[in-house]
Design a protein around this motif. Structure first.
Motif, PDB file in Angstrom:
ATOM      1  N   LEU A  68      23.939 -34.494  53.124  1.00  0.00           N
ATOM      2  CA  LEU A  68      23.015 -34.697  51.834  1.00  0.00           C
ATOM      3  C   LEU A  68      24.099 -35.086  50.620  1.00  0.00           C
ATOM      4  O   LEU A  68      23.608 -35.825  49.927  1.00  0.00           O
ATOM      5  N   ALA A  69      25.126 -34.155  50.791  1.00  0.00           N
ATOM      6  CA  ALA A  69      26.067 -34.546  49.514  1.00  0.00           C
ATOM      7  C   ALA A  69      26.707 -35.754  49.622  1.00  0.00           C
ATOM      8  O   ALA A  69      26.883 -36.403  48.553  1.00  0.00           O
ATOM      9  N   ALA A  70      27.002 -36.166  50.966  1.00  0.00           N
ATOM     10  CA  ALA A  70      27.740 -37.567  51.192  1.00  0.00           C
ATOM     11  C   ALA A  70      26.595 -38.541  50.698  1.00  0.00           C
ATOM     12  O   ALA A  70      27.181 -39.725  50.173  1.00  0.00           O
ATOM     13  N   LEU A  71      25.332 -38.354  50.805  1.00  0.00           N
ATOM     14  CA  LEU A  71      24.341 -39.494  50.530  1.00  0.00           C
ATOM     15  C   LEU A  71      24.081 -39.327  48.942  1.00  0.00           C
ATOM     16  O   LEU A  71      23.387 -40.272  48.469  1.00  0.00           O
ATOM     17  N   GLY A  72      24.829 -38.559  48.121  1.00  0.00           N
ATOM     18  CA  GLY A  72      24.647 -38.293  46.654  1.00  0.00           C
ATOM     19  C   GLY A  72      23.415 -37.674  46.254  1.00  0.00           C
ATOM     20  O   GLY A  72      22.962 -37.761  45.006  1.00  0.00           O
ATOM     21  N   LEU A  73      22.691 -36.888  47.075  1.00  0.00           N
ATOM     22  CA  LEU A  73      21.519 -36.101  46.769  1.00  0.00           C
ATOM     23  C   LEU A  73      21.853 -34.717  46.354  1.00  0.00           C
ATOM     24  O   LEU A  73      20.632 -34.325  46.074  1.00  0.00           O
ATOM     25  N   SER A  74      23.112 -34.466  46.081  1.00  0.00           N
ATOM     26  CA  SER A  74      23.319 -32.998  45.783  1.00  0.00           C
ATOM     27  C   SER A  74      24.101 -32.947  44.581  1.00  0.00           C
ATOM     28  O   SER A  74      25.500 -32.650  44.895  1.00  0.00           O
ATOM     29  N   PRO A  75      23.877 -33.448  43.343  1.00  0.00           N
ATOM     30  CA  PRO A  75      25.047 -33.570  42.426  1.00  0.00           C
ATOM     31  C   PRO A  75      25.554 -32.163  41.799  1.00  0.00           C
ATOM     32  O   PRO A  75      24.783 -31.396  42.046  1.00  0.00           O
ATOM     33  N   GLY A  76      26.987 -32.325  41.672  1.00  0.00           N
ATOM     34  CA  GLY A  76      27.398 -31.002  41.304  1.00  0.00           C
ATOM     35  C   GLY A  76      27.325 -29.676  42.503  1.00  0.00           C
ATOM     36  O   GLY A  76      27.615 -30.196  43.261  1.00  0.00           O
ATOM     37  N   SER A  77      26.775 -28.716  41.876  1.00  0.00           N
ATOM     38  CA  SER A  77      26.426 -27.389  42.775  1.00  0.00           C
ATOM     39  C   SER A  77      25.088 -27.284  42.983  1.00  0.00           C
ATOM     40  O   SER A  77      24.576 -26.240  43.168  1.00  0.00           O
ATOM     41  N   SER A  78      24.186 -28.496  42.692  1.00  0.00           N
ATOM     42  CA  SER A  78      22.677 -28.299  42.971  1.00  0.00           C
ATOM     43  C   SER A  78      22.381 -28.251  44.206  1.00  0.00           C
ATOM     44  O   SER A  78      22.868 -28.753  44.990  1.00  0.00           O
ATOM     45  N   GLY A  79      20.993 -27.808  44.467  1.00  0.00           N
ATOM     46  CA  GLY A  79      20.542 -27.734  45.671  1.00  0.00           C
ATOM     47  C   GLY A  79      20.730 -26.695  46.700  1.00  0.00           C
ATOM     48  O   GLY A  79      21.807 -25.911  46.418  1.00  0.00           O
ATOM     49  N   ASN A  80      19.957 -26.242  47.576  1.00  0.00           N
ATOM     50  CA  ASN A  80      19.974 -25.155  48.469  1.00  0.00           C
ATOM     51  C   ASN A  80      19.138 -25.578  49.828  1.00  0.00           C
ATOM     52  O   ASN A  80      18.326 -26.113  49.876  1.00  0.00           O
ATOM     53  N   LEU A  81      19.871 -25.028  50.742  1.00  0.00           N
ATOM     54  CA  LEU A  81      19.301 -25.163  52.093  1.00  0.00           C
ATOM     55  C   LEU A  81      19.335 -23.833  52.703  1.00  0.00           C
ATOM     56  O   LEU A  81      19.989 -22.964  52.458  1.00  0.00           O
ATOM     57  N   SER A  82      18.339 -23.776  53.709  1.00  0.00           N
ATOM     58  CA  SER A  82      18.320 -22.400  54.433  1.00  0.00           C
ATOM     59  C   SER A  82      17.763 -22.962  55.859  1.00  0.00           C
ATOM     60  O   SER A  82      17.120 -24.122  56.335  1.00  0.00           O
ATOM     61  N   VAL A  83      18.104 -21.805  56.939  1.00  0.00           N
ATOM     62  CA  VAL A  83      17.565 -22.125  58.085  1.00  0.00           C
ATOM     63  C   VAL A  83      17.197 -20.749  58.794  1.00  0.00           C
ATOM     64  O   VAL A  83      17.724 -19.704  58.375  1.00  0.00           O
ATOM     65  N   ARG A  84      16.168 -20.620  59.714  1.00  0.00           N
ATOM     66  CA  ARG A  84      15.551 -19.579  60.159  1.00  0.00           C
ATOM     67  C   ARG A  84      16.095 -19.381  61.496  1.00  0.00           C
ATOM     68  O   ARG A  84      15.891 -20.281  62.348  1.00  0.00           O
ATOM     69  N   ASP A  85      16.699 -18.087  61.954  1.00  0.00           N
ATOM     70  CA  ASP A  85      16.949 -17.884  63.244  1.00  0.00           C
ATOM     71  C   ASP A  85      16.428 -16.574  63.582  1.00  0.00           C
ATOM     72  O   ASP A  85      16.907 -15.633  63.131  1.00  0.00           O
ATOM     73  N   GLY A  86      15.377 -16.418  64.246  1.00  0.00           N
ATOM     74  CA  GLY A  86      14.459 -15.552  64.929  1.00  0.00           C
ATOM     75  C   GLY A  86      14.157 -14.632  63.580  1.00  0.00           C
ATOM     76  O   GLY A  86      13.390 -15.254  62.565  1.00  0.00           O
ATOM     77  N   GLY A  87      14.656 -13.492  63.312  1.00  0.00           N
ATOM     78  CA  GLY A  87      14.094 -12.600  62.200  1.00  0.00           C
ATOM     79  C   GLY A  87      15.073 -12.821  60.910  1.00  0.00           C
ATOM     80  O   GLY A  87      14.784 -12.248  59.900  1.00  0.00           O
ATOM     81  N   LEU A  88      15.979 -13.566  60.941  1.00  0.00           N
ATOM     82  CA  LEU A  88      16.887 -13.803  59.983  1.00  0.00           C
ATOM     83  C   LEU A  88      16.921 -14.907  59.486  1.00  0.00           C
ATOM     84  O   LEU A  88      16.772 -16.229  60.077  1.00  0.00           O
ATOM     85  N   LEU A  89      17.203 -15.196  57.944  1.00  0.00           N
ATOM     86  CA  LEU A  89      17.245 -16.506  57.226  1.00  0.00           C
ATOM     87  C   LEU A  89      18.650 -16.646  56.658  1.00  0.00           C
ATOM     88  O   LEU A  89      19.185 -15.749  56.148  1.00  0.00           O
ATOM     89  N   TYR A  90      19.290 -17.827  56.822  1.00  0.00           N
ATOM     90  CA  TYR A  90      20.608 -18.154  56.622  1.00  0.00           C
ATOM     91  C   TYR A  90      20.515 -18.893  55.412  1.00  0.00           C
ATOM     92  O   TYR A  90      19.936 -20.310  55.650  1.00  0.00           O
ATOM     93  N   ILE A  91      20.948 -18.608  54.003  1.00  0.00           N
ATOM     94  CA  ILE A  91      20.667 -19.613  53.077  1.00  0.00           C
ATOM     95  C   ILE A  91      22.070 -19.908  52.193  1.00  0.00           C
ATOM     96  O   ILE A  91      23.023 -18.993  52.397  1.00  0.00           O
ATOM     97  N   THR A  92      22.244 -20.876  51.494  1.00  0.00           N
ATOM     98  CA  THR A  92      23.392 -21.044  50.817  1.00  0.00           C
ATOM     99  C   THR A  92      23.527 -20.201  49.520  1.00  0.00           C
ATOM    100  O   THR A  92      22.476 -19.865  49.006  1.00  0.00           O
ATOM    101  N   PRO A  93      24.706 -19.778  49.502  1.00  0.00           N
ATOM    102  CA  PRO A  93      24.865 -18.929  48.352  1.00  0.00           C
ATOM    103  C   PRO A  93      24.505 -19.584  46.844  1.00  0.00           C
ATOM    104  O   PRO A  93      24.404 -20.695  46.679  1.00  0.00           O
ATOM    105  N   THR A  94      24.281 -18.749  45.742  1.00  0.00           N
ATOM    106  CA  THR A  94      24.133 -19.170  44.528  1.00  0.00           C
ATOM    107  C   THR A  94      25.273 -19.917  43.851  1.00  0.00           C
ATOM    108  O   THR A  94      26.594 -19.549  44.175  1.00  0.00           O
TER     109      THR A  94
END
Length: 212
Positions: free
Chosen positions: A15-41
């Protein structure tokens, strides 16, 4: 390092390579079972460390890793809305953010059915009224919307989308940006939209959300 974490980091870099996440903007997460992995602030999506993600439970309780993105309530709201959701992408991509500053096309979708791929990959995308980033009330409003959806535009902010996989969520985020760019390029000129019948048939065929 798990494949789930590595896949999220790769999605951020894409997404960053496509230019869709300028600077430190944007956040992503994925669910794996009962856990969520998410990008830090404050994370730069182009440089995500798969072993440096924040770990939450499904209620949003921070379990380990760095402090999560302030937008985590939006992510947990979408996971609670649909048990099939496995990933969430929130961006400040230029054209979709611009579209979020304009009046919505309808009460159910800020974005009209301009292209078949928007209907197929995203579906109806309501506009949520402005709230400060990270506002839990906005997340509750998203969770309570009484019609099916996989994406929303946050007013004066940008898109948040969900998917049954990281790939599906990324594809939907890219599609929102593309259709937003087309709409802004068309401006006030009359454009031919898909009919309700055409949009509905695509939604049924591809399992997306359009209409009731």
């Amino acid at each position: 390092m798990s494949d789930v974490r590595a896949g999220l980091a790769a999605a951020g870099a894409h997404l960053a390579a496509l230019g869709l996440s300028p600077g430190s903007s944007g956040n992503l997460s994925v669910r794996d079972g009962g856990l969520l992995y998410i990008t830090p602030t404050g994370a730069d999506l182009s440089r995500l460390d798969p072993d440096g993600l924040s770990v939450l439970d499904r209620d949003g309780t921070h379990l380990e890793g760095p402090r999560p993105s302030k937008e985590f309530p939006l992510h947990t709201a979408l996971y609670r809305r649909d048990a099939a959701t496995r990933a969430v992408v929130h961006l400040h991509s230029r054209h979709a953010a611009a579209l979020s500053c304009l009046p919505p096309w309808s009460g159910r979708s800020a974005v009209p059915p301009l292209t078949p791929y928007f209907v197929m990959r995203v579906g109806q995308t309501p506009l949520l009224p402005y709230a400060p980033p990270g506002d839990p009330g906005q997340a509750k409003e998203l969770e309570r919307l009484p019609f099916p959806l996989r994406a929303a535009l946050l007013q004066n902010h940008g898109p948040v989308v969900s998917g049954v996989s990281v790939r599906a969520a990324v594809d939907a985020a890219v599609e929102i940006e593309e259709v937003s760019a087309l709409l802004l390029a068309l401006g006030d000129r009359p454009a031919r939209l898909l009919t309700e019948e055409e949009a509905g048939e695509l939604a049924r065929r591809y399992g997306s959300c359009w209409g009731e």
